[in-house]
Design a protein around this motif. Structure first.
Motif, PDB file in Angstrom:
ATOM      1  N   ASN A   1       0.815  -1.217   0.000  1.00 20.15           N
ATOM      2  CA  ASN A   1       0.000   0.000   0.000  1.00 20.15           C
ATOM      3  C   ASN A   1       0.848   1.266   0.000  1.00 20.15           C
ATOM      4  OD1 ASN A   1      -2.503  -1.236  -0.076  1.00 20.15           O
ATOM      5  ND2 ASN A   1      -2.676  -1.378   2.152  1.00 20.15           N
TER       6      ASN A   1
ATOM      7  N   GLU B   1      -1.669   3.908  -8.240  1.00 20.68           N
ATOM      8  CA  GLU B   1      -2.880   3.500  -8.948  1.00 20.68           C
ATOM      9  C   GLU B   1      -2.694   3.679 -10.452  1.00 20.68           C
ATOM     10  OE1 GLU B   1      -6.748   2.016  -9.313  1.00 20.68           O
ATOM     11  OE2 GLU B   1      -5.520   2.186  -7.502  1.00 20.68           O
TER      12      GLU B   1
ATOM     13  N   SER C   1     -10.840   2.367 -13.145  1.00 19.75           N
ATOM     14  CA  SER C   1      -9.922   2.122 -12.035  1.00 19.75           C
ATOM     15  C   SER C   1      -9.797   0.631 -11.772  1.00 19.75           C
ATOM     16  CB  SER C   1     -10.397   2.837 -10.770  1.00 19.75           C
ATOM     17  OG  SER C   1     -11.650   2.336 -10.363  1.00 19.75           O
ATOM     18  N   LEU C   2      -8.749   0.255 -11.081  1.00 17.07           N
ATOM     19  CA  LEU C   2      -8.499  -1.147 -10.771  1.00 17.07           C
ATOM     20  C   LEU C   2      -9.645  -1.744  -9.964  1.00 17.07           C
ATOM     21  CD1 LEU C   2      -6.439  -3.540 -10.737  1.00 17.07           C
ATOM     22  CD2 LEU C   2      -5.547  -2.570  -8.617  1.00 17.07           C
ATOM     23  N   LYS C   3     -10.115  -1.032  -8.976  1.00  9.82           N
ATOM     24  CA  LYS C   3     -11.143  -1.585  -8.098  1.00  9.82           C
ATOM     25  C   LYS C   3     -12.503  -1.696  -8.771  1.00  9.82           C
ATOM     26  CE  LYS C   3     -12.087   2.956  -6.050  1.00  9.82           C
ATOM     27  NZ  LYS C   3     -12.015   3.751  -4.821  1.00  9.82           N
TER      28      LYS C   3
ATOM     29  N   HIS D   1      -0.661  -5.784  -9.474  1.00 11.61           N
ATOM     30  CA  HIS D   1      -2.011  -5.218  -9.512  1.00 11.61           C
ATOM     31  C   HIS D   1      -3.030  -6.209  -8.955  1.00 11.61           C
ATOM     32  CE1 HIS D   1       0.063  -2.514 -12.325  1.00 11.61           C
ATOM     33  NE2 HIS D   1      -0.869  -1.636 -12.009  1.00 11.61           N
TER      34      HIS D   1
ATOM     35  N   LYS E   1      -2.773  -6.039  -5.206  1.00 13.93           N
ATOM     36  CA  LYS E   1      -3.425  -4.845  -4.664  1.00 13.93           C
ATOM     37  C   LYS E   1      -4.939  -5.019  -4.656  1.00 13.93           C
ATOM     38  CE  LYS E   1      -4.053  -0.552  -3.385  1.00 13.93           C
ATOM     39  NZ  LYS E   1      -3.940  -0.195  -1.958  1.00 13.93           N
TER      40      LYS E   1
ATOM     41  N   ASP F   1      -7.029  -4.927  -1.158  1.00 15.83           N
ATOM     42  CA  ASP F   1      -8.130  -3.992  -0.915  1.00 15.83           C
ATOM     43  C   ASP F   1      -9.383  -4.743  -0.486  1.00 15.83           C
ATOM     44  OD1 ASP F   1      -6.593  -1.810  -1.505  1.00 15.83           O
ATOM     45  OD2 ASP F   1      -7.309  -1.590  -3.556  1.00 15.83           O
TER      46      ASP F   1
END
Length: 769
Positions: free
Chosen positions: A264, A269, A304-306, A335, A338, A342
């Motif tokens: 983190n 990002e 975005s990734l999320k 990635h 991450k 998350d």
């Protein structure tokens, strides 16, 4: 009869002592059997589930609990039902409450803290403590994994316990939950006790601790029942613990120099495009635009990734399968780590019940070992221990809230028939790795589960578009992201020094857009700038590209061919492949192109998979007219590979390939002159200078700089030693003559070429500490 009388009194008094709205939803604070005194088979009564010891009066009104659980409880009044003493744990007047109790003539000294209280009415929602809607981040927990469900079932399990059973449970709990003080065991009723555990540990860990203590106390039936009812919450806890253990820290570099950092802390990002464009940065120090026009993603296409699995298809439904690709060195595995972290930390995608990684690397290991076929259930157990004893969860019909991550598709080195592979729907049926892989992506195994496939472009491009809902691509760093990356890793002073140092060289500033190059420079200059005197001169370009070249090739050997991550000599096949790649790169420079095709690889005896997918030096561009196109990951690397070939031919074979027609006509040199004299470094560089000055600006300028840089012993002795050459390989002689050739060229060169020639001379002569 006694039980009936108590129940009648209970009904009459219910409205008088009804517990106000609870934070835990519609949960009950007691089991239905606890409404009257319990009896054994002979009709004898025994005590209800109680906290075994009576607490001493403690004033705790000054404590401020800030967790959501305690905030809820502080808004819930404890009232006094008939026949029970309830201490108001949020009050500062406990002494007076105990004194009042002792003066009551109707109560006996052996009164216990009875845990029964009426079912609460509909819950009150507290502003600021409600979860986000499922369609927004971070999402709403699935009901069977949320706190109210877990709290209710823990309470239902503990309430019927007898005194001796509760005593054993408490004893084991003291051993496992050392964070709890003795007072935490004694304050309030059982509801408050469980509430305090959730406040300290969170509801998932509280569930795990409760099951473990029940099992250790000999209450296996209660433990198994609680585990069965709260199976989904227990799986989530196991997965989050495993992810936090494996993904919270990232280990960078090879084994001998591996550095540990918090993910983190260093993660930047990325920009992810919903359109495949190639992800190559078109910038170049001398060329205003690339030779081959490159597609650039539309800013409106970024996500975005999320939010990858919050994308929708044309019909408005959520995507099920997502494929993600990127240039080698963009950190696709990082990635996925991450994304998982998350989820485990409940900061994104909380609506997913579970996230399971099934990397293609594991499938290839099974294929390579030629072991017997395995089932998907066995494969999942190989990759994670979270489902041990809970196989029934994977056999449920609805898998829509589960995510399967399958990364590094390029590591599966056999061709895969995505369309004609046999159908498989049973997770317990053994099959070959290819059959398992394909049926997961198709949705035949774990139907409805979301699937995320990642790999380098040449691998992902082979998946039929009909099997993927959306193809995405991770883009390179922007200027702001490069600076953010450095500032995350270092102190502000050191980050500024590194940024200022490498930005003195335009090509390094361009190459830093690639995350892998950014990491190399962060690692190099962090170490070098500690040395006294380093940093007075601008950095040299060639060592950075040489480090990229070495690391990518050594990763190829360790990751794809399972060789140890230590310095070893490359095989003759590896050296021949690199020489052929360099020869092809030089020919591409001569033809002024930056794209090659399958036929070009065959012409130089190169294997498409080895060169394009495994080396980490090349990538695949979007096809044109159904013709596959490939290129180096940056035009600068193509120039380096061409210089590498010229240097290797000079250093190992004593040949000057530039003099033999590598560029066509060289007006100042004749091919026969090399036969009369031995090949010298000055002659090779003189040919390269002539070639550069007689070509358009940018075609050979960086090629010349790299060739001069490879002549420096720092590169061919220190960096290549032990890989390409043996240790203590002799340095190139005659570097003073090479410097003189460059100085003479500077005096007569056009103004737009002078600066690059000075950089070439610095590449040869500068001795970095």
């Amino acid at each position: 009869m006694e039980g009936a009388e108590v129940k009648t009194n209970y009904d009459e008094e219910k409205e008088k002592w009804k517990r106000p709205p609870s934070s835990y939803g519609s949960m009950k604070s007691e089991s239905e059997e606890s409404e009257g005194p319990e009896t054994d088979e002979n009709g004898a009564g025994h005590e209800g589930a109680v906290l075994p010891e009576r607490p001493a009066p403690v004033v705790i009104g000054s404590q401020n609990y800030l967790s959501p659980e305690t905030l809820y409880t502080m808004n819930t009044e404890q009232t006094k039902p008939p026949g029970a003493l309830v201490i108001e744990t949020g009050s500062g007047d406990l002494d007076r409450a105990v004194d009042d109790y002792e003066e009551d003539e109707d109560e006996e000294d052996e009164d216990m803290y009875i845990t029964n209280s009426p079912e609460p009415p509909e819950p009150v929602e507290f502003e600021g403590l409600m979860q986000t809607d499922e369609d927004e981040q971070p999402g709403r927990f699935p009901p069977e994994q949320d706190m109210p469900f877990v709290f209710t079932n823990i309470l239902k399990t503990l309430t019927p316990l007898k005194f001796e059973e509760m005593y054993k449970f408490r004893s084991w709990l003291k051993l496992m939950a050392r964070e709890l003080k003795d007072s935490n065991f004694m304050e309030g009723d059982l509801l408050d006790f469980v509430d305090k555990m959730i406040e300290v540990f969170g509801h998932s860990k509280t569930l795990y601790i409760t099951i473990s203590c029940l099992d250790s106390s000999g209450l296996k039936a209660q433990a198994e029942e609680l585990q069965k009812v709260c199976m989904k919450a227990l799986i989530r806890y196991r997965l989050t613990e495993e992810i936090n253990r494996k993904k919270k820290f990232v280990f960078e570099g090879l084994v001998e120099s591996r550095v540990q950092n918090k993910l983190n802390q260093i993660f930047v990002e990325p920009k992810i495009s919903k359109r495949i464009c190639g992800a190559i940065d078109p910038s170049h120090e001398f060329r205003s635009k690339p030779i081959t026009p490159l597609q650039v993603p539309d800013p409106d296409s970024f996500t975005s990734l999320k939010n990858l699995f919050r994308l929708t298809k044309d019909d408005g439904s959520r995507v099920r399968t997502v494929a993600t690709t990127a240039l080698p060195g963009s950190g696709m595995t990082l990635h996925t780590s991450k994304f998982c972290l998350d989820w485990a930390e409940n900061t994104a995608n909380r609506d997913l019940e579970c996230v399971v990684r099934l990397p293609f690397h594991r499938f290839w290991s099974l294929k390579r070992s030629e072991s017997e076929n395995v089932s998907l259930l066995e494969m999942i157990h190989i990759c994670t221990s979270a489902f041990k004893g809970l196989d029934s969860y994977l056999e449920e019909a609805d898998h829509s809230k589960r995510l399967i991550i399958m990364d590094c598709l390029d590591s599966f080195q056999d061709s895969v028939d995505w369309l004609n592979t046999p159908l498989l729907t049973d997770i317990r049926t053994p099959a070959s790795p290819e059959v398992l892989m394909v049926n997961i992506v198709r949705g035949n195994l774990l139907p409805g589960a979301r699937v995320w496939v990642l790999g380098r472009p040449p691998a992902v491009s082979q998946i039929p578009p009909s099997l993927i809902d959306v193809f995405t691509e991770i883009q390179c760093f922007s200027e702001e992201m490069k600076e953010d990356y450095m500032r995350r890793r270092f102190t502000p002073e050191l980050a500024q020094k590194i940024l200022a140092h490498y930005q003195r060289i335009p090509t390094l500033r361009i190459l830093a857009h690639q995350p892998f190059v950014c990491w190399i420079m962060a690692t190099m200059y962090n170490r070098f700038l500690d040395r006294q005197g380093y940093g007075n001169n601008p950095p040299r370009l060639t060592p950075v590209i040489t480090n990229l070249f070495l690391i990518q090739l050594n990763r190829r050997l360790s990751y794809y061919y399972y060789q140890p991550e230590v310095k070893t000599m490359w095989s003759n096949q590896d050296k021949d492949m690199l020489r052929s790649m360099g020869k092809m790169a030089l020919e591409m420079l001569r033809r002024n192109t930056d794209v090659f095709f399958k036929d070009n690889l065959k012409e130089y005896g190169l294997d498409l998979r080895e060169v394009v997918m495994l080396t980490g030096l090349c990538t695949e561009l979007p096809a044109v007219s159904n013709q596959r196109r490939f290129s180096f990951i940056h035009f600068t690397l193509q120039e380096y590979m061409a210089a590498f070939y010229v240097f290797i031919m000079f250093y190992q074979d004593s040949k000057n390939v530039l003099e033999s027609g590598g560029s066509g006509k060289l007006p100042f040199f004749r091919q026969s002159s090399s036969k009369a004299q031995p090949c010298k470094a000055a002659n090779v560089v003189r040919c390269a200078v002539e070639l550069t000055l007689n070509s358009p600006l940018g075609q050979y300028d960086l090629f010349l700089r790299f060739l001069c840089g490879l002549m420096n012993p720092t590169c061919h002795v220190k960096l290549f030693g032990g890989f390409l050459f043996e240790y203590r390989t002799p340095p190139v002689s005659g570097l003073k003559d090479v410097s003189k050739v460059l100085e003479d060229a500077i005096k007569t060169a056009p103004a737009d070429r002078v600066e690059n020639l000075k950089e070439c001379n610095r590449e040869v002569t500068q001795e970095d500490l």
